[in-house]
Motif scaffolding. Structure first.
Motif: not given
Length: 1047
Positions: A66-76
């Protein structure tokens, strides 16, 4: 510092922003869409903050990107509890997708792919497409990208420039002009939907289409389950459906909102049929059952409120993972699952347990709710669980539930069907058990055993349905069903249709003779009910059934067709009923013909009344006699037949009260007052009988007749009458009976002193009254203090017995016995002592030694006659020696007893004893009284003495075992007095002990048995003894050490 609140809950702090480098703030403002916040400071700086991210997320199994900032995706992966991985990207993405090993992100027509390796995240490559990408899906090897109504499937890795391998990439659709509106990829399939309603399955391994389905309208969105074998999709009409590609079965999702945005399937393997649909406000939970009684079904389970701005991404075990507007992940437990996540079931309240039970049954989590049922301990809960398991075709679990509640019938039924392989047949039986009969019929008809539907309808008595099924499935069953249907119609009163069905039931086949007879009987009954009496009666008369004749006659009787009804009753052998109906029809002649067969008293009575009215009294009396109406028999005999003897005989036999009154009145008319009194007493008219006796001087007759049934008042009236008549004996007798003991005693003592009957009643009066004054009064009378005439001692003895003064009675008994002995009445003396001995023993009072000794000597004398009669001269001689040694107790018969002793001793060979007693007889006081028959013989014995004598046999003492002569009753060794045998007079033997079953006196068992071979009664009590009842006594203590009793 800036604080940001959420308007939905002002108490909750959404964010706090610290600006340490700034001294103060001037202004802040939001953009119109609320995504950016601008803040100006006193230094002239402008700060821009991003408050809401684009909600981009994708999931693969339990992993979420999921997108956690405009230039960062986090995988959980919150389920596996893996460490989150932050992936920096170069551009703000407009789409992203995650697979088992890859992450794809992109914007416009370009996508970047990353490899999720063990060492971390590694950028793989980027790729451009022929149009702006709208969505991206990944599996382990392939990426599927949708753009401008098309989908491109290509390998994520392995594709190289210039390759021509056809399995590396493919563009869909190939030739069709349809537009792809949605797609998804599973480990095996690429699935896409089109605007013209097509759902296509492309099998990646074989690189070809394996399934195509055409829906009626375009497909808007589709959502395959984790295996890809079921698809939930939303069409252009906003309706939801579950599609099974195996058999193209389509199920509409019930209660499906038109505002639904997406659908998520449950990833927890045990709840694989559960899925949710969500809109902006709510989450709706559904359960898809691949197997149930109704077949595959979709059920609405409930709804849950969705927090504002959140989007569901993943569902696992009833918990939904949400993406918030800020880019963070949250979680929410569905309301449909809220009560089943409880570890301590025993802590739940009853309402909470019921809620958990309902949720578990809906979700098919039967094993989880077993504990709830155990905790509730409610039969209804168990039944609901069992029904839920049956609906889901969980037969084994349902058997376990019904066994738990003891429903033997259901357990047996389920065990019989659980091995059925025909799914429709199995479901049909379960639907039948659950009461869903129409569904059961449909399932049976679709199964390999359609006749089960007919069997069910017959068992349920649904005859219309059964007949319709029989026409199609088993025409040969129609007659039998028609018969059963007719029987039900007859029972409900629909006689016309019952007749029609009975007629349809006739088969005219020899093998169905019994069935045809039932139908014919039904036709006969229905014909009568429908008014065709001639046909019905004719059929009933021809048929052999007695019951049919009775039934038809009963119907005719209800229709007041007396003649036909009575005729059928008579033909059937129901003579009482026939006579009753003939009487109602006034046909007395026919009643007379049936009299010998009639058992009902009521009918005989009716017939008798009719004959009496006709003046035929003898026939009337016979009829009354058959009816056992004895009062009327007596009346007829007295009033009309002039036969009082018969009337008296009947009264005596039947004890009829009313009859006795009639006879008493008859005898009064004849002035036979004695008989009249007798029958008045018999009729319980005591007052009338008393007055009649008083008037006609018949009181003694009345007193004799009244007997023990009178009341104290009756006895008092009689006593007063005799008191006035100076009849002291009868007056005292009736005062005694009414309980007036003083007055009774006064009259008894006025009777003649020699009136033994009066003295006996006086003793009874004292015994009943238990009054010391009356006792002294009677004792004075008996002792002669009143009239100087002492009365017989036996009366004093009876008085003491009546007063239960056992010791005084014992002393008196000894005196009486002595007088009887002196008078030579030895048997009377023996009986007096014996009865007193038994009474004292029963009252546990010590037996006086004098009484015991006297009884022993008297009994020895009585035994002499028995032994001599049986020819046992030795035993007789020994007993005579014992009596002769106590000759002073037999003063009236000294010489005869001594003479017998001499003779018996001589016969037995006891010459010395014979000589001794012969010498005694030669004394002057006895010599002249010797019987002349024996005198010379006795003189010869004295003149020529023979001193030889056989020694007496020795037997052991039962106490110490010392050997002593058989007839000695005192042991010289242990000094004990030994009980004597009532048969031989010898002392008893411990090893050969018995006792009389009647008087319980000891005896030698073997000798008693010998005696009973010639005699029938006990020598002591004279009661008759049955040989078989005589038993050996193993425990001799009762007789050797009897309870002494009180002094």
């Amino acid at each position: 510092m800036k604080k940001i609140h959420d308007l939905s809950d002002l108490k909750e702090m959404f964010a706090i922003i610290n600006m340490d480098d700034e001294r103060g703030l001037e202004k802040l403002n939001w953009t119109d869409d609320g995504q950016l916040l601008a803040v100006s400071t006193t230094k002239g700086n402008l700060h821009i903050y991003l408050t809401r991210l684009p909600q981009l997320a994708s999931s693969c199994s339990t992993r979420i990107a999921h997108l956690t900032s405009l230039l960062e995706v986090t995988i959980e992966d919150n389920i596996a509890q893996d460490q989150p991985i932050a992936v920096p990207i170069d551009v703000e993405p407009s789409f992203l997708g995650i697979g088992p090993y890859h992450l794809g992100v992109g914007m416009n027509n370009r996508a970047w792919f990353y490899v999720l390796g063990d060492t971390g995240l590694e950028k793989l490559k980027d790729r451009e497409y022929l149009g702006t990408v709208q969505s991206l899906c990944l599996n382990a090897d392939y990426a599927a990208v949708r753009f401008e109504g098309k989908v491109q499937l290509h390998m994520i890795e392995g594709e190289t420039t210039g390759t021509t391998d056809e399995r590396e990439t493919k563009l869909f659709p190939e030739q069709d002009d349809s537009k792809i509106t949605c797609h998804d990829i599973t480990p095996d399939f690429l699935i896409y939907g089109t605007d013209n309603g097509g759902i296509n399955y492309f099998f990646i391994e074989d690189w070809q289409f394996v399934n195509e389905f055409r829906h009626v309208v375009g497909i808007r969105k589709l959502f395959p389950d984790p295996s890809g074998t079921r698809i939930a999709f939303i069409d252009d009409k906003s309706d939801g459906f579950i599609y099974n590609p195996v058999n193209d079965q389509l199920l509409e999702i019930p209660e499906f909102s038109t505002m639904i945005k997406g659908i998520l399937w449950e990833y927890w393997s045990l709840d694989k049929g559960v899925f949710i649909a969500y809109d902006d406000d709510k989450i709706y939970t559904y359960i898809y059952s691949r197997e149930s009684v109704q077949g595959p079904t979709v059920e609405f389970a409930g709804e849950t409120r969705l927090p504002y701005g959140n989007i569901p991404i993943l569902m696992y075990n009833g918990e939904v993972t949400l993406q918030t507007e800020s880019g963070r992940l949250g979680s929410l437990i569905l309301d449909t699952h809220s009560s089943i996540f409880v570890e301590a079931v025993e802590e739940l309240s009853s309402d909470e347990l019921k809620k958990a039970l309902l949720q578990g049954i809906k979700l098919k989590r039967f094993k989880d709710v077993w504990q709830c049922c155990q905790q509730l301990n409610d039969l209804v809960a168990w039944i609901n669980l069992g029904k839920g398991a049956l609906q889901a075709l969980e037969i084994d679990f349902a058997i376990r539930v019904y066994r738990e509640i003891g429903d033997v019938g259901m357990v047996t039924s389920l065990q019989q069907i659980k091995h059925l392989e025909d799914r429709n047949l199995l479901s049909g039986y379960i639907a039948m058990f659950l009461g869903e009969f129409n569904l059961a019929q449909d399932l049976f008809l679709a199964s390999g055993k359609p006749l089960a539907a007919l069997e069910m309808r017959r068992d349920l008595l649904h005859w219309d349905s059964a007949l319709q099924l029989a026409k199609a499935l088993a025409p040969d069953q129609i007659p039998y069903i028609s018969r059963e249907y007719a029987q039900q119609l007859e029972f409900t009163g629909d006689y016309m249709n019952a007749l029609a069905h009975y007629e349809k039931g006739i088969t005219k086949e020899d093998k169905d003779r019994e069935h045809d007879e039932v139908c014919a009987a039904g036709i006969a009954r229905m014909s009568i009910r429908m008014g065709d009496i001639r046909r019905g009666v004719g059929m009933a008369m021809k048929m052999p059934s007695r019951i049919l004749k009775k039934e038809c006659a009963g119907i005719l009787e209800g229709m007041k067709q007396w003649t036909e009804a009575a005729m059928l009753y008579e033909q059937g052998g129901y003579y009482d009923k026939a006579a009753s109906v003939y009487i109602r029809g006034k046909n007395w002649g026919k009643v007379g013909e049936l009299l010998n067969h009639i058992t009902s008293p009521k009918i005989h009575t009716q017939y008798a009344k009719a004959k009496e009215a006709d003046g035929r009294y003898k026939e009337a009396a016979d009829a009354y006699r058959r009816a056992k109406d004895w009062d009327n028999v007596i009346r007829i005999n007295l009033d009309y037949l002039q036969n009082p003897e018969e009337a008296v005989k009947i009264v005596r036999e039947t004890q009829s009260i009313e009859g006795a009154k009639l006879v008493a009145k008859f005898f009064q008319r004849l002035n036979d007052y004695s008989s009249a009194i007798q029958f008045l007493v018999m009729s319980k008219c005591n007052d009338e009988a008393f007055q009649l006796a008083q008037t006609h001087n018949q009181m003694e007759t009345y007193a004799d007749i009244i007997g023990p049934d009178a009341t104290p008042e009756d006895y008092q009236s009689i006593a007063l009458y005799f008191e006035n008549e100076k009849n002291h004996f009868l007056s005292g007798k009736f005062f005694l009976l009414c309980g007036q003991y003083n007055r009774a005693m006064k009259h008894f003592l006025r009777c003649s002193g020699e009136d033994g009957q009066a003295i006996e009643l006086a003793i009874e009066t004292v015994g009943r009254a238990n009054d010391d004054q009356l006792t002294r009064q009677l004792i004075d009378f008996l002792m002669g203090e009143t009239d100087n005439i002492p009365k017989d001692a036996k009366y004093l003895f009876r008085l003491y017995m009546a007063l239960k003064q056992w010791r005084e009675a014992a002393r008196t008994a000894i005196i009486i016995a002595r007088e009887e002995q002196n008078a030579g009445n030895y048997r009377n003396a023996h009986d007096v002592l014996f009865s007193m001995f038994q009474e004292l023993k029963e009252q546990k009072i010590k037996i006086p030694a004098e009484m015991a000794t006297n009884l022993m000597i008297l009994h020895s004398y009585i035994l002499v006659k028995i032994h001599v009669k049986r020819g046992d001269h030795m035993k007789g001689a020994r007993m005579l020696i014992r009596v002769a040694n106590n000759i002073s107790k037999f003063p009236s018969h000294i010489v005869p007893i001594l003479t017998s002793t001499v003779i018996e001793c001589h016969r037995a060979g006891l010459k010395n004893s014979s000589f001794s007693y012969a010498a005694m007889l030669m004394r002057p006081e006895y010599r002249n009284n010797i019987d002349l028959k024996y005198k010379k013989k006795i003189e010869m014995i004295v003149r020529k003495p023979d001193k030889s004598e056989e020694e007496e046999g020795l037997t052991p003492c039962p106490y110490c075992g010392f050997q002593l002569p058989e007839t000695d009753l005192t042991c010289p060794e242990c000094k004990n007095t030994i009980p004597y045998c009532i048969v031989t007079g010898r002392h008893v033997l411990k090893d050969d002990l018995s006792a009389c079953p009647k008087c319980d006196f000891p005896a030698i068992f073997s000798e008693f048995i010998k005696l009973l071979e010639t005699e029938e009664s006990c020598p002591m009590c004279s009661e008759k003894i049955i040989k078989e009842n005589l038993q050996k006594v193993n425990d001799s203590d009762k007789y050797l050490h009897p309870e002494e009793g009180s002094e």
